[in-house]
Design an enzyme around this catalytic site. Sequence first.
Site, mmCIF file in Angstrom:
data_model
loop_
_atom_site.group_PDB
_atom_site.id
_atom_site.type_symbol
_atom_site.label_atom_id
_atom_site.label_comp_id
_atom_site.label_asym_id
_atom_site.label_seq_id
_atom_site.Cartn_x
_atom_site.Cartn_y
_atom_site.Cartn_z
ATOM 1 N N ASN A 1 0.768 -1.440 -0.236
ATOM 2 C CA ASN A 1 -0.103 0.245 0.660
ATOM 3 C C ASN A 1 1.014 1.466 0.018
ATOM 4 O O ASN A 1 1.411 1.474 0.931
ATOM 5 C CB ASN A 1 -0.971 0.297 1.545
ATOM 6 C CG ASN A 1 -1.813 1.280 1.473
ATOM 7 O OD1 ASN A 1 -1.920 2.269 0.326
ATOM 8 N ND2 ASN A 1 -2.768 1.119 2.619
ATOM 9 N N ARG B 1 -2.605 -2.098 -3.467
ATOM 10 C CA ARG B 1 -3.784 -1.452 -3.074
ATOM 11 C C ARG B 1 -3.905 -0.149 -4.407
ATOM 12 O O ARG B 1 -2.712 0.582 -4.109
ATOM 13 C CB ARG B 1 -3.444 -1.004 -1.693
ATOM 14 C CG ARG B 1 -4.652 -0.372 -1.748
ATOM 15 C CD ARG B 1 -5.032 0.844 0.280
ATOM 16 N NE ARG B 1 -6.692 1.314 -0.191
ATOM 17 C CZ ARG B 1 -7.231 2.049 0.989
ATOM 18 N NH1 ARG B 1 -5.927 2.005 2.335
ATOM 19 N NH2 ARG B 1 -7.877 2.538 1.351
ATOM 20 N N HIS C 1 -12.742 3.209 -0.180
ATOM 21 C CA HIS C 1 -12.805 2.042 1.083
ATOM 22 C C HIS C 1 -13.369 1.111 0.751
ATOM 23 O O HIS C 1 -14.245 -0.270 1.128
ATOM 24 C CB HIS C 1 -13.709 2.693 1.892
ATOM 25 C CG HIS C 1 -12.531 3.862 2.550
ATOM 26 N ND1 HIS C 1 -13.830 5.117 3.321
ATOM 27 C CD2 HIS C 1 -10.791 3.897 3.286
ATOM 28 C CE1 HIS C 1 -12.566 5.893 3.675
ATOM 29 N NE2 HIS C 1 -10.836 5.038 3.709
ATOM 30 N N LEU D 1 -14.657 4.235 9.764
ATOM 31 C CA LEU D 1 -14.286 5.045 10.601
ATOM 32 C C LEU D 1 -13.611 5.529 10.911
ATOM 33 O O LEU D 1 -12.918 4.907 11.615
ATOM 34 C CB LEU D 1 -15.540 5.586 11.618
ATOM 35 C CG LEU D 1 -17.303 5.761 11.447
ATOM 36 C CD1 LEU D 1 -17.533 5.628 12.571
ATOM 37 C CD2 LEU D 1 -17.688 6.344 10.727
ATOM 38 N N GLY D 2 -11.992 6.485 9.639
ATOM 39 C CA GLY D 2 -11.044 6.134 10.356
ATOM 40 C C GLY D 2 -10.670 7.400 9.874
ATOM 41 O O GLY D 2 -11.062 8.022 10.508
ATOM 42 N N GLY E 1 -9.685 8.338 7.084
ATOM 43 C CA GLY E 1 -10.382 8.669 6.193
ATOM 44 C C GLY E 1 -11.083 8.056 6.955
ATOM 45 O O GLY E 1 -11.579 6.668 7.007
ATOM 46 N N ARG F 1 -10.448 16.069 5.783
ATOM 47 C CA ARG F 1 -10.934 16.463 4.781
ATOM 48 C C ARG F 1 -12.262 17.025 5.217
ATOM 49 O O ARG F 1 -12.337 16.225 6.166
ATOM 50 C CB ARG F 1 -11.082 14.988 3.735
ATOM 51 C CG ARG F 1 -9.785 14.469 2.866
ATOM 52 C CD ARG F 1 -10.057 13.441 2.771
ATOM 53 N NE ARG F 1 -9.052 12.299 2.839
ATOM 54 C CZ ARG F 1 -8.957 11.044 3.005
ATOM 55 N NH1 ARG F 1 -9.286 10.188 1.640
ATOM 56 N NH2 ARG F 1 -8.076 10.325 3.398
ATOM 57 N N ARG G 1 -9.293 10.593 19.328
ATOM 58 C CA ARG G 1 -8.373 10.132 19.931
ATOM 59 C C ARG G 1 -8.296 11.715 20.963
ATOM 60 O O ARG G 1 -8.249 12.036 22.613
ATOM 61 C CB ARG G 1 -7.229 9.343 20.583
ATOM 62 C CG ARG G 1 -7.794 8.125 20.455
ATOM 63 C CD ARG G 1 -6.419 7.360 19.527
ATOM 64 N NE ARG G 1 -5.852 7.471 18.611
ATOM 65 C CZ ARG G 1 -4.816 7.390 18.245
ATOM 66 N NH1 ARG G 1 -4.270 5.609 18.669
ATOM 67 N NH2 ARG G 1 -4.145 7.275 16.790
ATOM 68 N N ILE H 1 -12.012 4.473 13.852
ATOM 69 C CA ILE H 1 -12.688 4.760 15.377
ATOM 70 C C ILE H 1 -13.324 4.075 15.789
ATOM 71 O O ILE H 1 -13.733 3.505 16.489
ATOM 72 C CB ILE H 1 -13.228 6.192 15.198
ATOM 73 C CG1 ILE H 1 -12.344 7.824 14.548
ATOM 74 C CG2 ILE H 1 -13.923 7.344 15.486
ATOM 75 C CD1 ILE H 1 -12.771 8.544 13.879
ATOM 76 N N GLU I 1 -7.807 -4.883 5.591
ATOM 77 C CA GLU I 1 -7.353 -4.507 3.558
ATOM 78 C C GLU I 1 -6.260 -5.501 2.848
ATOM 79 O O GLU I 1 -6.454 -6.270 1.443
ATOM 80 C CB GLU I 1 -7.283 -2.807 3.851
ATOM 81 C CG GLU I 1 -8.648 -2.863 3.748
ATOM 82 C CD GLU I 1 -8.220 -0.984 3.987
ATOM 83 O OE1 GLU I 1 -8.514 -0.989 4.788
ATOM 84 O OE2 GLU I 1 -9.003 -0.135 2.997
HETATM 85 P P1 AMP Z 1 -6.861 4.663 11.006
HETATM 86 O O1 AMP Z 1 -7.630 5.661 9.619
HETATM 87 O O2 AMP Z 1 -8.387 3.027 10.466
HETATM 88 O O3 AMP Z 1 -6.110 3.756 10.670
HETATM 89 O O4 AMP Z 1 -8.277 5.160 11.815
HETATM 90 C C1 AMP Z 1 -6.562 6.035 12.524
HETATM 91 C C2 AMP Z 1 -7.541 6.573 13.614
HETATM 92 O O5 AMP Z 1 -8.678 6.234 14.663
HETATM 93 C C3 AMP Z 1 -6.775 7.978 13.963
HETATM 94 O O6 AMP Z 1 -6.362 8.984 13.918
HETATM 95 C C4 AMP Z 1 -7.564 7.918 14.800
HETATM 96 O O7 AMP Z 1 -8.421 9.438 14.950
HETATM 97 C C5 AMP Z 1 -8.774 6.835 15.669
HETATM 98 N N1 AMP Z 1 -8.691 5.998 16.347
HETATM 99 C C6 AMP Z 1 -7.943 4.699 16.306
HETATM 100 N N2 AMP Z 1 -8.048 4.522 18.501
HETATM 101 C C7 AMP Z 1 -9.100 4.797 18.817
HETATM 102 C C8 AMP Z 1 -9.511 5.794 19.709
HETATM 103 N N3 AMP Z 1 -9.078 4.449 21.002
HETATM 104 N N4 AMP Z 1 -10.614 6.049 19.987
HETATM 105 C C9 AMP Z 1 -10.992 7.291 19.191
HETATM 106 N N5 AMP Z 1 -10.270 7.243 17.789
HETATM 107 C C10 AMP Z 1 -9.338 6.522 17.595
#
Ligand code: AMP
Length: 392
Positions: free
Chosen positions: A9, A95, A183, A209-210, A212, A241, A285, A329, A379
Site C-alpha cells: 500500500n 492497493r 474504501h 470510520l478512520g 479517512g 478532509r 483520541r 475510530i 484490507e
Molecule cells: P485508520 O485510518 O483506520 O487507521 O484510523 C486512524 C484513526 O483512528 C486515528 O486517526 C484516530 O483518530 C482513530 N482512533 C484510533 N484509536 C482510537 C480510539 N481508541 N479512540 C478514538 N479514535 C481512535
Amino acid sequence: MSQGILVINAGSSSIKFAVFGNGDHSEPELRVKGQIEGLAGDPAFQVKNSEGHTIDRHNGWPHGVALSHADALRFILGWLRENMGQTEIVAAGHRVVHGGLVYDQAVRIDAKVIADLDQLAPLAPLHQPHNLAAIRALAEIAPDLPQVACFDTAFHRSQPRVAQLFALPRKLLDSGVRRYGFHGLSYEYIAHKLPEYAPNAKRVVVAHLGSGASMCAIRDGRSVESTMGFTTVDGLPMGTRTGGMDPGVVLYLMQDRGYDVKAIEKLLYKESGLIGLSGVSNDMRDLLCSDDPHAAEAVDVFVYHVLKYTGALTAVLGGLDALVFTAGIGENSPQIRERVCSKLEWLGIRLDEAANAQGGPLISTADSAVPAWVIPTNEESMIALHTRRVLR
Ligand code: AMP
C-alpha cells in the site's frame, strides 16, 4: 520453502507492506506486516509479526535523507530476503485507489493496465501516482514477479446506475465524471466476513470510520451506495478532509477570496474536517480528551454526519438488518459508537453498554431489533485474497 504474497500500500510519504502465506485458507495467513514512513525525509522502518509484536526496526538512514518508492521497496525486499528466506514471494498485490469504470475487479498488471491507471491519476491525484510509482518500481526491481492491482473503487461498481450518476450534462457523465465510491477493499472484506457474525443480514450499513471515513450500504453482499463519490473527499467529515460540501463554497473562495486550485486542494484535503473544525488535532483520541469547545464541536459534527448518512443509507436499502462499525475510530472508540447508537433507537438499535465498552463484536442488546457490530477490517487480507485468486 513456502510461498508468500507481498501486499503493498504505497502512499506519498509511506509504503505499508505485509506478507501472507499463499495457502488455501479462506482468510490468508499473515506472516509479517510493516512500513517505511517518512519517505520525504528521516525514514523509519518497522515490522511486526502476526501477533502484532515489533520484530525489527531501522532508522539508521543519514539525517534528512529521502527515499524514493524504488529505494523503499528495495529495502523491504532486502529485509524479506534476509529475514524470511524460507518464504518465496510469488506475487505482489497492490492497493490501487482508482480502477475507473473499467476495472470492476482485481487484475494482473501489464503495460496496458499501467497505461489505463495512469489515465485515472487526475481523478485521485493524492493517491494514484504513488500507487503507480510503487508498481513501476517493483516491475524494474523484480521484472518476473507477477503484480496484481486491487482497487478501492471495484466493490462499488455493483451500485445501481442512479447511485453512480451526478445530475450533470450527459457528456460529462459519459466522460467519467460520476460517483465511484472508495474504501471498497475494506467494505468487501466486511461483506466477506459478515456471514460469520450475522448470516441472515441482507441489508447492512457499514461505517468505516478512520482518518479517512466513509459509509456504505450493502445489499446481499454487494455495494449499492456509498458516501464517497467522485473523490475521497465526499461524504463524512474526516481527519483533515471536509466531507461533502456545497460546491458553491469552492466557487466563492476562488472568485472572492483569492484561492487558486492548489489552495482549494489543500483546504479540502488537508486543512478541514476534524483538524479544521477543532484547531486541535485530526486524531479523534485527542478530541475526545480535549477541553476545548471547538474539539467537542468537531466531534459533534462528525457524529451528526454518521447519523445523517445512516438514515440516508437505510432509506436506500429499504430497511436495516445490521449496522457495522470498522476502522480506527469504529473499532476503537466506544464513545463514538455510543453517541451514534444512542441516537438510532428510532431505527431499532439498542446498545449494550458493557459489550460496547469491551469492543463487541456484538454491541447491541439481545432484544435490539437491529444488531450493531464491531468488525475489524483487513484490507491487506482482501488484497492477498484477490492476488491469490488472480494468480490462479
Ligand atoms: P485508520 O485510518 O483506520 O487507521 O484510523 C486512524 C484513526 O483512528 C486515528 O486517526 C484516530 O483518530 C482513530 N482512533 C484510533 N484509536 C482510537 C480510539 N481508541 N479512540 C478514538 N479514535 C481512535
